[in-house]
Structures are given as C-alpha cells and as structure tokens.
Write a protein that holds these residues in place. Structure first.
Motif: not given
Lengths: 425, 281
Positions: A304-328
């Motif tokens: 569970l992360v914030y979008s900003g942390d997610a973009s940092y992590c994805i930049g470091e490890n391309p296997d990672l992806a981020y999503t905002v679940p459909k329930e909101g």
C-alpha cells in the motif's frame, strides 16, 4: 561502494551516484561534458543523480553536484575539477545550504516536505525577485504542525496536506490569502479549487495531488490488480506490505467494503477492524518509508503506497506497477499556505504566484514526479506521463476517491481500533 | 569555620546543576504528570483520572505486558551472551583486553538508527543471510518482522551496556581470593559459583538495569525490525504524542512506564544489596 544500496526515506542510490561523481571528477573531458549536459537536459536523469540525500551531508553533496553543473559557466577559469566540487561544497556549508546570494535584505522562510521541490527554482526565484529563500524541510505533517504550533519559529510558507490544513484553519493558524496578488492562481485546475478542506480557497494554493493505491510486482502477481480484495488473497500470504498509518490502512478496509473512508458509523469501523485483523496473518509488515526499499528489492509482492512513492519505486525497478483500485481510494492534496506569524507576506504571495507559473510548476513536476494541480502545466508534461492511468486516474475512479477529513471527536475510536489491530498476536 | 566555608562553597558549586536538574528534569516530569491527570473538554483542561482508567484497559495492558516480556527476554539473552565475553575480557592480557573492548565500542560510534537499518539488509528475504543460504543450497528463512528479530535488535544494540559493567566488576575483583579458594580445595566450578559469580553480581545488576530500561522503552527497533506488528509501550506513547496528538493519554502511559521503571530499579537495587551482604558473610 559500487554495489547498489538503497535507503528509503532518503532516496539514496550510492551505486549510480558514486559512479557519476567519479566520472565527474576523474572522467575525460568528453565524459564530463556529456554527463553535465545530460544533467541539465534530462530531468529523469537528473533525479537519479541527485537522489543522494541520506543526511544533510548527502544533501549538501547533492546540491554541490547541481551547483557544480550550474557554476560551470561562471567558473571556467578554475581548471581543476576538484575545485568546482570542493568550493561549491564549502560555499553551501557556509551559507547553510541555502541557495543563491543575498542581494537585498528581503528574506523568505519556506518550510516544506523533504525532497519535495526542485531546488533550482528557488535560485530562479531569488534571481527574479532579489528575495533570498531560506529553505527548511520536515518529515511529516505532524512535525510541521508541532513546530508551528509551538511558535518558536516563523515561516512565511508551509506546504501541509489537506486534513492538516483543515485543522490549522480550525485552530486559526493560517493567514487568509489575497488572491488578487496571486494572478497565476487561474492556472490551477477547477477540480482542485475550493475543496472541502479549504472552502473558497481562502487559505491555501494547491501544490501537488496524488492517490493511495497498490504497488505490485508484476513478476510475482499474475492476477489482475484492480480491487482492494487482492490484499486479502491468501495466495500472497507473507508478501503484502501495509502502511503503518491508521487512516490509510483503516481507510483501505473501509473502501473495500464500500464505505466512506471518513465514516462516522462505528459499525462500519468495526467491520473494517475485523477485516484488518483477519488480514494480519497475511501481512509481512506494517511499514513506513522502508516500503520503498523493500519493494525495489523484490521483498514483497504488493504494498500500500502513495502515488509519489510508487513512481519513485517504478523508476528504480521496472517490474513494479501501480494501480488505484476500482472501489476508490484516498486522494490527497498538499497545498501552500501562509502561517500566522509570517513576517514577509508580500514575498510569500510572490512565491505562491511563482509556484503557480506553468514553467516553474513543470520543473517541479518533472523533478518530484507527483501529479500536478496546474492545468497549464498538465498540457506541457510528456505524453507518456499524461497517459499513465496510475497518476491520472480516470474520472470514474477519481469520483470514487475521497479526501481525508479531520475526524474530530471520532479520532479516538479510529486510534483504538488501530491499536487493537496492532496489539493482536 | 574553614570546613564550614568549604561545605558552603561546595554547595554553591552545585547550584548550576540543581538549576539544570530543576529546569530539565523536575519541570518536564511535573508537566507530564499534570497532562496525565487532565482531559481536554472544549479546549479547557479538566482534572480527571480517565487517562489512567483507559491505560488499564486490556488492549493496553497487553501492549505493556508484551514490552516487559520482550525486554526481559532480551535482557536474559544479553546476560547469557555478555557474561562469558566480560569474563574472557577480564581474564585476558592487557593488550588483548583493550583490543576486545575497542571492538565492542567501535560500533557504538555509529548512529544507532543506521545500525538498526542495516539489520534490515542482513535479515531480508533477499538479504545477506538468505542469499548465502540460497547459495549453499539451503532453503530461505523468514528472519525479519517477528519477535525474534525485535529481540535480536535489542540484544545487538544494548549488549555493550551489559558487558561493560560486568567487566568492570570482574576486573576489580581481588584475584588472590580465587587463589585462596583454590588453596582451600575448591574446584573451578565451585570457585566460579561461590566466589566469582557472587562478587560480580553488582555488575550484573547494573547491566540488567542498563539493558532492561532502554529495551522496555524502545519504539524504533520494534518499528523497523518488527514491522510495527509488535506494538510496544514506546510505540504507544509515540503514537499518542506524534500521530494522534492525545498528549493526555500519552502522558498517562508515560507516567505508568516511569513508575514501572522506578519499581524495577528499586527491585534490582534491593537484590543488589542482598548480594552485597551475601558476599560479605
């Protein structure tokens, strides 16, 4: 130390940095020029190289790197490459890491989250206005609140989050803004003006926004990740990182059940609590900033992360992806305010206006990689960034997201629920 | 008269310390007690024992009990690991002893937080130990985010506080006593159990105090190595002060913790006195 060591919360990447610093100092003329140009040109590149910030010292070194790039024109006469680095280091230490030279006595005290601005825009501001910027950082809203509340310091600008702004308005800690002095406010997207935490945008100018979502490792998670339910999937037992923050973790459990994450209904809170207790055996750890290192190092399947942390992590490890679940989910805003006790209100308003300028905002967005509130800047960011649904959720999901509101008298019930969850063996 | 003057002079020299102690020890404790005895009703502080009543609810007692349990476990582990080390150090030649002491002190020059962070890198699923295990063909183990990891972190960080006092009391022991015991026919086991151990008890007791106190109050070790799943009393206080701004309840828990600490120090010092007497007769 050329192997890659990453420390979260201080975005450090010794490997890349050391390599680059070595190149900058020892490399051939050609290599250096190439490297410097790439710093100047490529924002992403720049972020990597400047991510060296484990402590103040790291920060100084990082700024020194940037300074050495900026200063290269001015300091051509000095042939030694060492001098550039050392002199700028000393300069920074001597001026207490604040950038730019004082032209007048005008000073502006800015208080912001760590790693949350492209520092070069402070120089630009000083050059344009002659106002010296003193820049301090904090680690979380509560620290900032405690410091401002204690009254021992005076800041002209602070950048708290939504619920904290609501609280500070309630406690009469902010000065109302005169929007006539902030003409660039017109650039801010209508969606982000006059939000619940600050009706009429009377006290705050939105700075960045983002969401709370699931960061997952595509090599480990084969199921589609589109619902909070996947965090309760026993298949991923021991591979799930939750966030050690009661509002966020309880909020997720509430959203999973279709409730508001600001619910005042104690039965709903009870259901969320039971859900989290049920989830506990599957959870590897409730973490804070360390989640970034863990996810980059393939330690977990989901977090569970914030979008900003997610973009940092994805930049470091391309296997990672981020999503905002459909329930909101939770959607948050950080906005710039002028605290009571500010000494230089005119300069503060100038600075707020400056932050809303599309070109300045773009620099910031490209550096910190959060979603912008500025509709003019949005038109300027790269298409790749604009089309990323993780950072620009569709209107449908956006509408299901909620801003945290201050819980007031119910906060104890939330705290007790959270304590009970963590005290479960 | 001259004697009286010098006593007065000495008393006067203590004034800066007394002022310091008053401002930075007495006043803060008084504030904590004050906050703990109040609740905020409509922005006004009202006297109430509600904070204490709340602190004795089962979930908080559970947190308290867990802190004490983990702290006792790590203190015991520190004695088991630390005593032999102190014993060896006390019996070594001078030069080697200094080297050993040096090796124990060097890590303490580094920041406590950094050292704890580095355990993450060692214990992770893809960390040093597991990478090594995988390399020699053994299955990986889950080492991080459990109570053992928390105890390990405590032992690692607080071990020097156990070794140093034991080492001091062992090395200032009169060696001729051992020779005397041996002359009187005691075997090495008897010498240790009936002479060395009782004489080193003051060191062990102060070691226990110095390890138990930081262990029972820590919050960062349980946060980092326990993955926040092991809420300790320190975490509870941190949460109340920093995260939810309920200073009154946080203060009540702090007062309870202070009482617990004073009580345990009191118990230790009674045991200490007993052992002194035991050593004398």
């Amino acid at each position: 130390m050329l192997q890659r060591v990453t420390f979260t919360s201080h975005k450090i990447n010794f490997g890349i940095c050391t390599e680059r610093i070595l190149k900058l100092i020892l490399g051939t003329q050609e290599q250096q020029t190439q490297l410097r140009n790439s710093f100047a040109r490529n924002a992403c590149e720049r972020k990597d190289a400047f991510s060296l910030a484990i402590t103040q010292k790291g920060g100084a070194c990082r700024i020194a790197l940037r300074e050495s790039v900026c200063l290269r024109g001015k300091m051509k006469k000095i042939s030694s490459r060492f001098c550039v680095l050392i002199v700028s280091c000393l300069l920074l230490l001597a001026t207490g890491c604040s950038a730019g030279g004082a032209k007048e006595n005008l000073e502006l005290n800015v208080y912001n989250w760590g790693e949350y601005i492209d520092l070069s825009i402070l120089d630009t501001f000083s050059e344009e206005t002659g106002i010296t910027v003193n820049y301090d950082t904090y680690a979380n809203n509560e620290d900032m609140y405690a410091k401002l509340k204690s009254g021992g310091s005076s800041y002209d600008i602070a950048i708290p989050s939504d619920y904290m702004i609501e609280r500070m308005i309630r406690e009469d800690m902010l000065l109302p803004l005169n929007l006539e002095n902030i003409p660039n406010f017109k650039n801010i997207d209508q969606r982000f003006k006059s939000l619940d935490y600050d009706p009429g945008s009377a006290y705050s100018i939105p700075y960045m926004w983002g969401t709370l979502g699931i960061l997952y490792n595509t090599a480990m998670v084969t199921d589609p990740v589109d619902s909070w339910n996947i965090l309760w999937d026993e298949k991923y037992s021991g591979q799930i990182f939750m966030y050690d923050s009661l509002r966020d973790s309880i909020g997720v459990a509430l959203k999973k059940n279709g409730y508001s994450l600001n619910t005042k209904n104690l039965d709903e809170l009870e259901i969320a609590k039971q859900d989290l207790i049920k989830q506990m055996p599957l959870v590897r750890a409730y973490v804070g900033d360390t989640v970034r290192d863990s996810m980059i190092g393939n330690e977990g399947a989901m977090a569970l992360v914030y979008s900003g942390d997610a973009s940092y992590c994805i930049g470091e490890n391309p296997d990672l992806a981020y999503t905002v679940p459909k329930e909101g989910s939770n959607i948050w805003f950080d906005a710039a305010v002028i605290p009571k006790g500010a000494t230089n209100i005119q300069a503060a308003e100038k600075f707020l206006d400056f932050l809303c300028r599309p070109d300045i905002c773009l620099k910031n967005v490209e550096y910190i990689e959060y979603s912008t509130v500025n509709s003019e800047t949005f038109k300027m960011v790269s298409e790749e960034m604009r089309n990323d649904p993780a950072f620009w959720p569709t209107d449908e999901i956006y509408d299901r997201c909620e801003v945290f509101v201050d819980l007031a008298e119910l906060s104890n019930a939330y705290v007790e629920a959270w304590t009970e969850i963590l005290a479960t063996d | 008269m001259a004697g009286k003057d010098s006593v007065l002079a000495r008393k006067r020299m203590a004034i800066p310390f007394l002022a310091w102690a008053f401002i930075f020890i007495v006043v803060p404790i008084a504030l904590v007690v004050y906050y703990s005895l109040c609740i905020e009703v409509d922005g006004v502080m009202v006297f109430s024992l509600a904070n204490y009543a709340r602190a004795f609810e089962p979930i908080y007692l559970k947190v308290l009990w867990r802190s004490v349990r983990l702290a006792l476990a790590s203190t015991a582990a520190c004695i088991i690991v630390g005593y032999p080390v102190a014993y060896i150090m006390a019996s070594k030649e001078y030069a080697q002893k200094n080297l050993l002491l040096f090796l124990f002190l060097v890590p303490m020059w580094m920041n406590f937080l950094l050292r704890t962070y580095s355990w993450l890198t060692i214990l992770e699923n893809n960390g040093l130990i597991n990478t090594f295990l995988a390399f020699i063909g053994l299955p990986k183990m889950s080492l991080l985010y459990n109570s053992q990891a928390v105890i390990l972190g405590m032992v690692y960080n607080f071990l020097p506080f156990m070794i140093l006092p034991i080492h001091t009391s062992l090395s200032k022991m009169d060696k001729s006593l051992i020779e005397a015991a041996e002359d009187l026919g005691a075997d090495s086991r008897q010498v240790f159990l009936r002479l060395v151990l009782p004489l080193s008890m003051p060191g062990v007791i102060s070691g226990i105090t110095m390890v138990f106190l930081p262990a029972v109050t820590t919050f960062i070790i349980s946060d980092l190595l326990g993955g926040a799943q092991f809420m300790l009393i320190g975490n509870l206080i941190e949460q109340q002060f920093l995260k939810v701004s309920n200073w009154n309840f946080g203060a009540a828990v702090s007062v309870i913790l202070m009482i617990l600490i004073i009580a345990s120090v009191g118990i230790f010092s009674i045991v200490d006195k007993d052992s002194d007497e035991g050593a004398l007769f």
